[in-house]
Write an enzyme that holds these catalytic residues in place. Sequence first.
Site, short mmCIF file in Angstrom:
data_model
loop_
_atom_site.label_atom_id
_atom_site.label_comp_id
_atom_site.label_asym_id
_atom_site.label_seq_id
_atom_site.Cartn_x
_atom_site.Cartn_y
_atom_site.Cartn_z
N LYS A 41 0.90 -1.19 0.11
CA LYS A 41 -0.08 -0.20 0.08
C LYS A 41 0.75 1.16 0.03
CE LYS A 41 -3.95 2.11 2.48
NZ LYS A 41 -4.76 1.98 3.97
N SER A 54 -9.74 -0.82 7.13
CA SER A 54 -9.29 -0.60 5.87
C SER A 54 -8.74 -1.84 5.15
CB SER A 54 -8.28 0.59 5.77
OG SER A 54 -8.96 1.95 5.38
N SER A 82 -9.52 1.46 2.74
CA SER A 82 -8.82 2.46 1.92
C SER A 82 -7.76 1.59 1.15
CB SER A 82 -8.19 3.37 2.71
OG SER A 82 -7.30 2.85 3.55
#
Length: 486
Positions: free
Chosen positions: A78, A177, A153
């Site tokens: 990420k 997330s 996210s």
Amino acid sequence: MALHALTIHELREMLANGQVSAVEVTRDVLDRIEKVEDKVKAYITLDPELALQQAETADKKLKDGTGGALCGIPVSVKDVLCTDGMRTTCGSRILENFVPPYDATTVVKLKQAGAVLIGKVSMDEFAMGSTSEHCAFGPPKNPWNTEYICGGSSGGSAASVAAGECIASLGTDTGGSIRQPASHCGVVGLKPTYGRVSRYGLVAFASSLDQVGPLTKDVTDCAQMMNVISGYDANDSTSVPQEAPDFRNALTEGLRGMKIGIPKEYFLEGLDPEVEKNVLKGIDLLREAGAETVEVSLPHTDYCVAVYYLIAPAEASSNLARYDGVRYGLRDKTSDALVDMYRNSRSQGFGDEVKRRIIIGTYALSSGYYDAYYKKASQVRTLITEDYRKVFERCDVLVSPVNPTPAWKLAEKIDDPMSVYLSDILTISANLAGIPGISVPCGFSGEGLPIGLQIQGAHFQEEKLLSAAFNLEQRLNISHLRPDNL
Ligand code: GLN
């Protein structure tokens, strides 16, 4: 099955006995990216050349027997975790050209284990969101149906794993997330106990809630990734000095003696009937595996959204004060006065959702309001934590849905932030209390979109989560399914 569709443990075996090389696996993943990335848009930064170099090194190590637990396995990370020499944008214009001078501890650990870093994946700006649509560089899409959100996210992490654009990924979870996108994309996602995995080099959103964790194709891979990333780190003052177990030992047949709590507040009004049906079927299978179930209550669940949306923005408003155009990232060059430069850099650099959070957080922390908002929210946070403490005296884990609904269409709720905030209701309590939670696939909606089942446990009880998830996965036998529409 193509190499990119395989798991870490399958590839590890093939790499160990020389059936394939790390370069072949990496090439296959890069070819897959070439083929599907236009549709999925999971990556913000890709470095195929660097990936192949790492794969060559991995092959040497495999040959001389010095390869670590992920030697030759292509992973994505990420874009909120610092990577030495590789751009780290946090999905934001303000950090569009930020190249960190060091690796996050979790990235160091991946590299030490021999993983091949393919690139950095898409996310909501500064991890604020549940759909990944707040990424400044365009949203990643759900590989099962690219008209739908992939969740957020850590959307790029989940989408890249589901689409075969990497074998496993690291995401972060501040209020759901990791678990939410895992659920929407049909992969496994674990948010570890707060303090289990180092936050050093994770760009902070809400420091008392943030935690790094794996997104993988199955539960065995999840345990393998946890083995690599867990453990004490002196560079993170909230890291807990506790030895991490070998998480793979938790993957055993049968759940005899396990007591599962079903929190009645998590089967709320408005829960999508297909989500409910699939989660209840999952609970039946856990019972078949030998677990006993009992209805329990977490009476303060109703307050978790309000509490979270005060505490998280409050911490964010303070953490994001560092983006002033002086030290990092974007700077407006047109202003003469310092204060104009601050204002213009931040106005241009941050997107709407981030601005909304900074405004809420600054307001909640301002003098005269602090007691009414931040302090009150912190008090209720303690009550939520107490709810869990009491319940875990009676049962080992809690089982519930992850998301109240399957994924929705891209842009459908973009102008309705409140309804998106409300969809976090089943995941944010775990962050407020610091406990671990896992999302494991438990079925599909009528439209063919994946549905996840959540298992939460007491602090440092990840093994119980993995054990229950493993048994569910064995009985459902859907973890080998991959989207075939790309
Ligand atoms: N959806 C939540 C938010 O928008 C959680 C995000 C996260 O876990 N990073 O804040």
